[in-house]
Every structure is written in C-alpha cells, then in structure tokens.
Design a protein around this motif. Structure first.
Motif, PDB file in Angstrom:
ATOM      1  N   UNK A  63      38.184  -2.893 110.497  1.00 33.41           N
ATOM      2  CA  UNK A  63      39.017  -1.584 110.505  1.00 33.41           C
ATOM      3  C   UNK A  63      40.598  -1.903 109.814  1.00 33.41           C
ATOM      4  N   UNK A  64      40.795  -1.248 109.092  1.00 32.10           N
ATOM      5  CA  UNK A  64      42.180  -1.625 108.245  1.00 32.10           C
ATOM      6  C   UNK A  64      43.265  -0.519 108.640  1.00 32.10           C
ATOM      7  N   UNK A  65      44.476  -0.910 108.703  1.00 30.62           N
ATOM      8  CA  UNK A  65      45.428  -0.076 109.102  1.00 30.62           C
ATOM      9  C   UNK A  65      46.507   0.134 108.096  1.00 30.62           C
ATOM     10  N   UNK A  66      46.566   1.648 107.727  1.00 29.68           N
ATOM     11  CA  UNK A  66      47.185   1.846 106.520  1.00 29.68           C
ATOM     12  C   UNK A  66      48.731   2.498 107.026  1.00 29.68           C
ATOM     13  N   UNK A  67      49.769   1.890 107.049  1.00 30.91           N
ATOM     14  CA  UNK A  67      51.118   2.514 107.383  1.00 30.91           C
ATOM     15  C   UNK A  67      51.628   3.316 106.478  1.00 30.91           C
ATOM     16  N   UNK A  68      51.109   3.369 105.015  1.00 32.51           N
ATOM     17  CA  UNK A  68      51.638   4.304 104.004  1.00 32.51           C
ATOM     18  C   UNK A  68      51.126   5.732 104.284  1.00 32.51           C
ATOM     19  N   UNK A  69      49.986   6.075 104.953  1.00 28.01           N
ATOM     20  CA  UNK A  69      49.542   7.298 105.415  1.00 28.01           C
ATOM     21  C   UNK A  69      50.317   7.843 106.348  1.00 28.01           C
ATOM     22  N   UNK A  70      50.512   9.259 106.463  1.00 32.45           N
ATOM     23  CA  UNK A  70      51.255   9.917 107.436  1.00 32.45           C
ATOM     24  C   UNK A  70      50.574   9.626 108.810  1.00 32.45           C
ATOM     25  N   UNK A  71      51.294   9.680 109.823  1.00 26.66           N
ATOM     26  CA  UNK A  71      51.223   9.690 111.253  1.00 26.66           C
ATOM     27  C   UNK A  71      52.037  10.452 111.836  1.00 26.66           C
ATOM     28  N   UNK A  72      51.908  10.937 113.253  1.00 30.82           N
ATOM     29  CA  UNK A  72      52.801  11.705 113.848  1.00 30.82           C
ATOM     30  C   UNK A  72      53.464  10.954 114.972  1.00 30.82           C
ATOM     31  N   UNK A  73      53.636  11.686 115.967  1.00 31.62           N
ATOM     32  CA  UNK A  73      54.440  10.983 117.147  1.00 31.62           C
ATOM     33  C   UNK A  73      53.693   9.821 117.868  1.00 31.62           C
ATOM     34  N   UNK A  74      54.565   9.045 117.976  1.00 28.79           N
ATOM     35  CA  UNK A  74      54.026   7.769 118.619  1.00 28.79           C
ATOM     36  C   UNK A  74      53.293   7.848 120.223  1.00 28.79           C
TER      37      UNK A  74
END
Length: 313
Positions: A264-275
């Motif tokens: 599993x890789x986590x991409x912080x450059x992609x849009x995410x919403x409310x924490x």
C-alpha cells in the motif's frame, strides 16, 4: 399515498424506489439519462429536473416527494471543478420544491449532506451546529448549496401559507449496490475497485487516516421510510451509524474479505477531503427509533459481491 422519488439512476434513489415498491407503496421514479431500476412493474419517467415544466408534470397528484437527484462526484472533481455542484443543483432543487408546493405535495424530503457542518474534529456534529461555523474549505461550494436548499425547506415549512412540510436528512457516507464505481467514485467504492481489480501496489489518496461514518444503503433506506411514516413537521436528522472508521479500516477490511495481499502506498499529492467527519445520531434514534443494523464488514462483503457481479456493466 403516492410517492415520487427523483434520481432513479443514483445510489439512494434506485434502492429507495425498489424498497418502497416491495412494501406496497404507489411509487414513481424519475431519471435523466439512464435508470438503474430494472423492475418493469415500477413506473419510471425520463426527464430533466432543470426543466420547470417537467417538474410541474411529475409532481401532480403526489403526496410525498423524496428528492434524491443531485449532481455529485468524488474528491477530484469536487476540488478541480466545484461549480458543477452549485448551479444545476440549486436550479433543480428550487424548481422541484416550487412545483411540489404548487401541486399541494404534503411532504418533501430532501437529501442534504454532512458537508453543511463546520469542521469540529473533537466531537460528532449535532443537527443544530451547522449555523455556528464556516464550512470546511474543500466543501465550500457543495456545502453552501446544501445549506441554501435546507433554508428553502425551512421557508416552505414555516413561512408560507399554506405550508408544505419539509424534512431534511443529512446522511453519513452511504455505500452499497448501485453506487458509482467509476472516476466519480467516493472513497469506499474507489477502494473496493482497487482491491477487487488487484491494483498493485494499492494507492491511497492522503495518509489513509481520514475518519468517516459509513452507512450501508439498506440501513439508510430504512431510515428514509421511517422518517416518512413517523415525522409530520419540519425537522432535520443526521442519519449514520454513529461510529467512525478510517480509510485504512475500509481498505484492510476489503483486502481481508478478498484475501488479497499487496503493498500500500500513500500519495499526499492527490486530493483528499476533511480529516474527520462524525455525526451525532442520537436525535433520529430518540425521535424516530432508527439505528443501523449492518456492520461495516458485512456491508463491505455484500457490496463487493454486488460489484464483482456487475462491474462489466
């Protein structure tokens, strides 16, 4: 009692119509381009809710309207093109409510959203809290659109003579059969697609720690019908499980159900919403008697099976 349900091509509308029909209600569904309802015994009408004449026609001789139609999308579109959630939704919501009022509809049930709430990470949101703070930045467009329509509901219910009773439902993150499994998907169906289709490695937008309240569509539909049957005046209800689960919880449950192991890789450059977004669901429990019955694990199992059977379509 004659019931109109808009949005037969959507997750809520399609499932709600099927359940109402099974329970013996006289129900009619509307859709714009394609319907997800295959039951030929259910009356369906194709048309555009942006057309006021169409709204006038479909609301004639109707007792209850469930307004489930909306222009929706996932995080990417919400971030890059927020106006797609504003103009068409404001027009269709306003026109359908006006047509319903002119047609003497007794009860209008509006599907709002938890995005109307300000960001309060420390505790679940209660129904009366949305007026006390600004909408989370990434939900600004859709949140104010929903707030505006909620105020229209209050106006029709309290400040006109005669009134039309409106009920506002603010659902948690709904999932289940007939959800969007494409580039418009929300986080849960998007995660199911990645696991079932054996994405390798699996990419998660953000850090996977975002917290949501997930509710299976069967539970949500049951809440809708209970509210219709029991509530006869303007009110607002949160509808959810009352518990929070992270994106990682969803992912690893899906991987366990599918017996799929990969990186599993986590991409912080992609849009995410409310924490974190949690709902206080004590009001609907106390006043309507509604509680969820389907656990996240069981809901994911049934949704995964549905997706595997229908993904080629």
């Amino acid at each position: 009692m004659k019931i109109l349900v808009t949005g037969a091509s959507g997750l809520i509308g399609s499932n709600l119509v099927e359940t109402l029909h099974r329970q013996g209600y006289d129900v009619t569904a509307t859709y714009r381009t394609t319907s997800k309802i295959n039951n030929k015994d259910i009356k369906q009408i194709q048309g555009d809710l942006l057309d006021s004449n169409f709204c006038d026609e479909i609301t004639k001789n109707v007792d209850v309207v469930f307004h489930c139609a909306a222009n929706t999308s996932g995080a990417h579109v919400m971030s890059s093109s927020p106006l797609v959630h504003v103009t068409p939704n404001v027009i269709m919501n306003s026109q359908l409510m006006e047509s319903s009022y002119k047609s003497n509809v007794k009860k209008f049930i509006f599907m709002s959203s938890s995005v109307v709430y300000p960001y309060t990470a420390e505790k679940p949101n209660k129904e009366d809290e949305f007026v006390f703070g600004d909408i989370y930045e990434k939900y600004f467009a859709v949140g104010w659109m929903k707030r505006y329509t909620e105020k229209l509901c209050e106006m029709y219910s309290k400040f006109l003579n005669p009134t039309m009773q409106c009920i506002v439902l603010r659902p948690a993150n709904i999932y289940g059969p007939n959800d969007k499994f494409d580039n418009r998907s929300h986080v849960l169906p998007a995660t199911i697609m990645k696991v079932v289709n054996r994405q390798n490695p699996i990419e998660v937008w953000g850090d996977g720690k975002d917290i949501r309240d997930f509710i299976h569509i069967d539970d949500f539909v049951r809440a809708c019908i209970m509210v219709m049957e029991k509530v006869d005046e303007y009110n607002v209800y949160n509808v959810g499980s009352g518990t929070g689960k992270s994106v990682n919880d969803v992912l690893f449950n899906c991987m366990d159900i599918e017996n799929y192991k990969t990186d599993v890789v986590y991409n912080s450059d992609k849009p995410s919403m409310i924490p974190i977004r949690l709902l206080d669901v004590s009001k609907i429990k106390e006043e309507v008697g509604f509680e969820t019955e389907i656990s996240l694990k069981n809901g994911l199992k049934s949704t995964i099976e549905w997706y595997k059977e229908n993904k080629d379509e």
